[in-house]
Design a protein around this motif. Structure first.
Motif, PDB file in Angstrom:
ATOM      1  N   THR B 142       6.744  20.697 -14.562  1.00 43.55           N
ATOM      2  CA  THR B 142       6.876  21.110 -13.171  1.00 43.55           C
ATOM      3  C   THR B 142       5.628  21.888 -12.772  1.00 43.55           C
ATOM      4  OG1 THR B 142       9.252  21.185 -13.477  1.00 43.55           O
ATOM      5  CG2 THR B 142       8.381  22.291 -11.530  1.00 43.55           C
ATOM      6  N   THR B 145       4.143  25.932 -13.439  1.00 44.70           N
ATOM      7  CA  THR B 145       4.911  26.709 -14.409  1.00 44.70           C
ATOM      8  C   THR B 145       4.041  27.051 -15.627  1.00 44.70           C
ATOM      9  OG1 THR B 145       5.658  24.655 -15.433  1.00 44.70           O
ATOM     10  CG2 THR B 145       7.119  25.648 -13.819  1.00 44.70           C
ATOM     11  N   ASP B 169       9.281  20.139  -8.278  1.00 46.06           N
ATOM     12  CA  ASP B 169      10.303  21.068  -8.784  1.00 46.06           C
ATOM     13  C   ASP B 169      11.024  20.475  -9.990  1.00 46.06           C
ATOM     14  OD1 ASP B 169      12.447  19.416  -7.854  1.00 46.06           O
ATOM     15  OD2 ASP B 169      12.086  20.210  -5.838  1.00 46.06           O
ATOM     16  N   HIS B 170      11.860  21.325 -10.616  1.00 41.95           N
ATOM     17  CA  HIS B 170      12.508  20.951 -11.873  1.00 41.95           C
ATOM     18  C   HIS B 170      13.432  19.753 -11.706  1.00 41.95           C
ATOM     19  CE1 HIS B 170      10.767  24.390 -13.681  1.00 41.95           C
ATOM     20  NE2 HIS B 170      11.494  25.274 -13.029  1.00 41.95           N
ATOM     21  N   SER B 173      11.425  16.662 -11.730  1.00 42.94           N
ATOM     22  CA  SER B 173      10.944  16.383 -13.090  1.00 42.94           C
ATOM     23  C   SER B 173      12.046  15.743 -13.924  1.00 42.94           C
ATOM     24  CB  SER B 173      10.491  17.667 -13.779  1.00 42.94           C
ATOM     25  OG  SER B 173       9.464  18.285 -13.068  1.00 42.94           O
ATOM     26  N   GLY B 187       9.769  21.931 -20.573  1.00 41.44           N
ATOM     27  CA  GLY B 187      10.208  23.039 -19.727  1.00 41.44           C
ATOM     28  C   GLY B 187      10.788  24.162 -20.562  1.00 41.44           C
ATOM     29  N   LEU B 191      16.145  26.662 -19.166  1.00 42.48           N
ATOM     30  CA  LEU B 191      16.165  25.902 -17.917  1.00 42.48           C
ATOM     31  C   LEU B 191      16.585  24.453 -18.171  1.00 42.48           C
ATOM     32  CD1 LEU B 191      14.433  26.235 -14.905  1.00 42.48           C
ATOM     33  CD2 LEU B 191      13.591  24.178 -16.019  1.00 42.48           C
ATOM     34  N   LEU B 192      16.052  23.867 -19.249  1.00 40.59           N
ATOM     35  CA  LEU B 192      16.405  22.490 -19.598  1.00 40.59           C
ATOM     36  C   LEU B 192      17.901  22.377 -19.859  1.00 40.59           C
ATOM     37  CD1 LEU B 192      13.425  21.581 -21.986  1.00 40.59           C
ATOM     38  CD2 LEU B 192      13.717  20.940 -19.588  1.00 40.59           C
TER      39      LEU B 192
END
Lengths: 425, 282
Positions: B142, B145, B169-170, B173, B187, B191-192
């Motif tokens: 992303t 980051t 953004d995530h 992605s 990432g 978050l993942l």
């Protein structure tokens, strides 16, 4: 001896089985949460075993030491044995620290490390709980023997037991019945140890299975260079310690080594030096080290003679420096070794002390403390080797001090089968 | 006897944040609006999360230190975390803030409560098990980051010939990975897991490999405040010893979150060691 031999075999089998089952669980449930869950159930057995050991340790140390000191008789003898013990510990510490330094400098496991490094600005914040010599010395003396016993504070128990034993010896006849009671207490605790040890293979199996279920074996490959280098150095340290033992004890060293196999494997698989303590005490007495010496040297050794942990301190510190491409001149390395000689003595009773000591050393020498995050990922596997080495180092220390004091008897429980051994006095 | 003496002493000689809290009866806790599961707003608009729970524990510790004084908590959110701590708008910043050497020049940190880091999200049947397997593969990051930085450094340092693409953004992605346009998504670990928890088929993917970067998180407070630092450290040690740190961790990272998803993120070996060093039983 027959029985003991079987137990060692069972422990060894349990270890192998644990690795196999752990590996199977890890491959079968790749989902980390499920694996963690399964491991937490398996490790219940190990927890139970380690709790039983902790339950034994305080009364065992206290009762054996009171009897031991009372039999030594006067403070002069205690002082002499204490000096010899410390002399051996200092030599062994220097040897362990220096070997770690030499090996890491030869093997250079940190150079061209195929692993992403933590950013130099990251921190583990472990150094905040740094060692304070003043506090450490004050902490040696318990304010209450019950608090010391309740907290399994080995050094504090030793301090009280030395006073107590000496006072009992000074009273002579009057205190004899009390000494007899402690003596019986010590034997009862050893009997309890025997019972608890029956569970050892199960505990070993569970310990190995649970760690491999969560971590898998892949991580060993990732860190192969570092792990391999460290274990190679440990094996060399065992060799040197055994050689030192051989110089003092002669051919009997081989017998000693074979007798401590079981506590060695226990310490290794549970990654806990404590787990080996009761069995080590019992085996050393069977080997012929008088209980006056074992009961004194062993608990002190558990604070001041953690050879494996000490070697790890120099090895890991320089490893991290190598990983960050920091070259330390020989002079700095020697200063570091001498500093560790002092700070590592504060390790007693501090949880995960070697990591804390290494964190403090890193900051002192301006090596990125972030490097700790790297080795923390596999500390469990390294702790296994450290703990087992600590057990080896302390058993040899006890045997050598006994020999030096003329308190090494031929094996008291020798049955006819083992009469061929030379009877040394 | 000793205890009474020491606690009266401490009340008499209060300084810094503890004095401020004692006088106002209020602790100002800084929170983030959507840093799941560390610090975020629940459906009723109240700050909750792992870091917020730790903040509550520290407030209890402060209250004990102030002889049981009842303390109110006021939640504050700020765009600029560090200045807000420095100028007294916030007493305890309970978010997901990386403890690093530069920040330590300005503020103080609690012991580490979480180790975040860059990892790879791949399809479960993917041959990619670590960054070394990325050669010739396409990986998405992303835009903007720290993970983007991390993956570039890795590619350079270990000379892994990979194609790196970036998304705004995530969510975008992640969509690239789901649709099969890329083979991996680099990432932050947590978050993942969060993206996976919300996805329709979380079991089709796996987070693999070692950390490619490390971000240790801590609770932030004012520097040169030994009394507060002592309370914070004591609270962490006590929570480690009683296993409460572990329970609190499990509640937010292994159990179901109030919003219904499960992150399924067991403690990293690093964090386990840190908690052990704080006194957590083996």
């Amino acid at each position: 001896m027959q029985k003991s031999g079987h137990l060692t075999l069972y422990i060894l089998l349990a270890m192998i089985l644990g690795i196999v089952v752990g590996f199977a669980c890890h491959s079968l449930w790749p989902d980390p949460k499920t694996a963690a869950n399964i491991a937490s159930y398996i490790s219940l057995v190990t927890d139970l075993f380690l709790r039983l050991i902790k339950m034994i340790i305080a009364p065992l140390v206290f009762s054996t030491l009171v009897v031991g000191i009372a039999h030594m008789g006067d403070s002069k003898t205690v002082g002499r044995v204490g000096l010899k013990t410390m002399g051996w510990f200092i030599t062994a510490s220097l040897l362990s620290l220096a070997l770690g330094l030499v090996m890491v400098s030869i093997l250079r496991p940190g150079e061209n490390l195929g692993l992403p490094l933590p950013d130099v600005n990251a921190t583990s914040s472990l150094k905040t709980s740094s060692f304070n010599a003043k506090e450490f010395i004050a902490h040696l003396v318990p304010t209450s023997i019950f608090a010391a016993l309740a907290g399994n504070e080995m050094l504090q128990i030793v301090v009280f037991a030395v006073f107590f034993g000496l006072a009992a010896a000074a009273l002579g006849e009057t205190a004899q019945p009390m000494i007899a009671i402690f003596n019986q207490g010590a034997h009862v605790m050893l009997k309890v140890t025997g019972a608890v040890m029956k569970m050892a293979p199960l505990a070993v199996f569970a310990a190995m299975a649970s760690i491999i279920t969560t971590q898998g074996l892949g991580i060993l490959l990732t860190y192969a260079k570092f792990m391999g280098g460290f274990y190679l150095s440990l094996i060399l340290l065992w060799g040197l310690l055994i050689l030192a033992g051989f110089i003092f004890l002669g051919a009997r060293t081989a017998r000693l080594v074979s007798m401590i196999r079981e506590p060695f494997l226990l310490a290794f698989s549970t990654a806990s030096s404590e787990a080996a303590y009761p069995k080590l005490l019992a085996q050393l007495e069977r080997f012929g080290v008088s209980n006056r010496i074992t009961s004194f040297v062993l608990p002190l050794g558990y604070s001041f003679n953690l050879d494996g942990s000490m070697m790890y301190c120099t090895f890991a510190t320089i490893f991290i420096a190598q990983a960050y491409n920091i070259h330390l001149p020989l002079g700095t390395e020697i200063v570091m070794l001498l500093l560790l000689m002092v700070t590592s003595k504060g390790m007693a009773g501090v949880p995960r002390a070697s990591l804390v000591v290494i964190a403090a050393t890193l900051t002192t020498f301006n090596i990125p403390e972030a490097g700790l995050l790297l080795i923390m990922g596999i500390d469990q596997f390294l702790d296994m080797g450290r703990s087992a080495t600590n057990a080896v180092g302390n058993s040899i220390a006890a045997a050598v001090v006994a020999k030096w004091e003329g308190e090494l008897e031929p094996e008291p429980e020798d049955k006819p089968a083992i009469t061929s051994l030379p009877a040394e006095a | 006897v000793g205890q009474t003496a020491s606690s009266t002493d401490s009340v008499e000689e209060l300084s810094g944040t503890l004095k401020k809290i004692h006088d106002s009866g209020t602790v100002l806790i800084g929170y983030r609006e959507s840093s799941i599961p560390f610090s975020y707003l629940n459906s009723r608009g109240e700050p909750i999360g792992y870091s917020i729970d730790l903040g509550h524990a520290i407030v209890d510790g402060i209250s004990n230190e102030l002889d049981g004084q009842t303390l109110k908590i006021k939640f504050v959110t700020s765009e600029t975390r560090i200045p807000a701590v420095l100028n007294g708008e916030i007493d305890l910043e309970c978010g997901s803030t990386t403890n690093n050497v530069q920040r330590q020049k300005q503020v103080a940190f609690s012991p580490i409560m979480f180790v975040a880091g860059t990892k790879l999200l791949v399809r479960r049947d993917s041959p990619i098990q670590s960054f070394r397997d990325l050669a010739g593969k396409t990986v998405v990051v992303t835009e903007g980051t720290t993970n983007q930085e991390a993956i570039k450094q890795i590619a350079d340092k270990f000379a892994v010939q990979m194609h790196v693409v970036s998304c705004k953004d995530h969510a975008e992605s992640f969509e690239q990975l789901v649709s099969g346009k890329v083979e991996a998504f680099a990432g932050d670990d947590v978050l993942l897991r969060g993206l996976l928890a919300k996805s329709r088929a979380p079991d089709d993917f796996a987070v693999v490999g070692e950390f490619l970067s490390y971000d240790p998180y801590g609770i932030m407070f004012r520097k040169d405040d030994p009394q507060l630092a002592q309370v914070v450290n004591r609270v962490f040690h006590e929570m480690a010893q009683s296993r409460e740190l572990e329970y609190t961790y499990n509640r937010w990272f292994l159990s179901k979150l109030p919003s219904g998803e499960t992150l399924n993120l067991p403690m990293s070996a690093q964090l386990e060691e840190i908690f052990r060093a704080l006194g957590a039983p083996d």
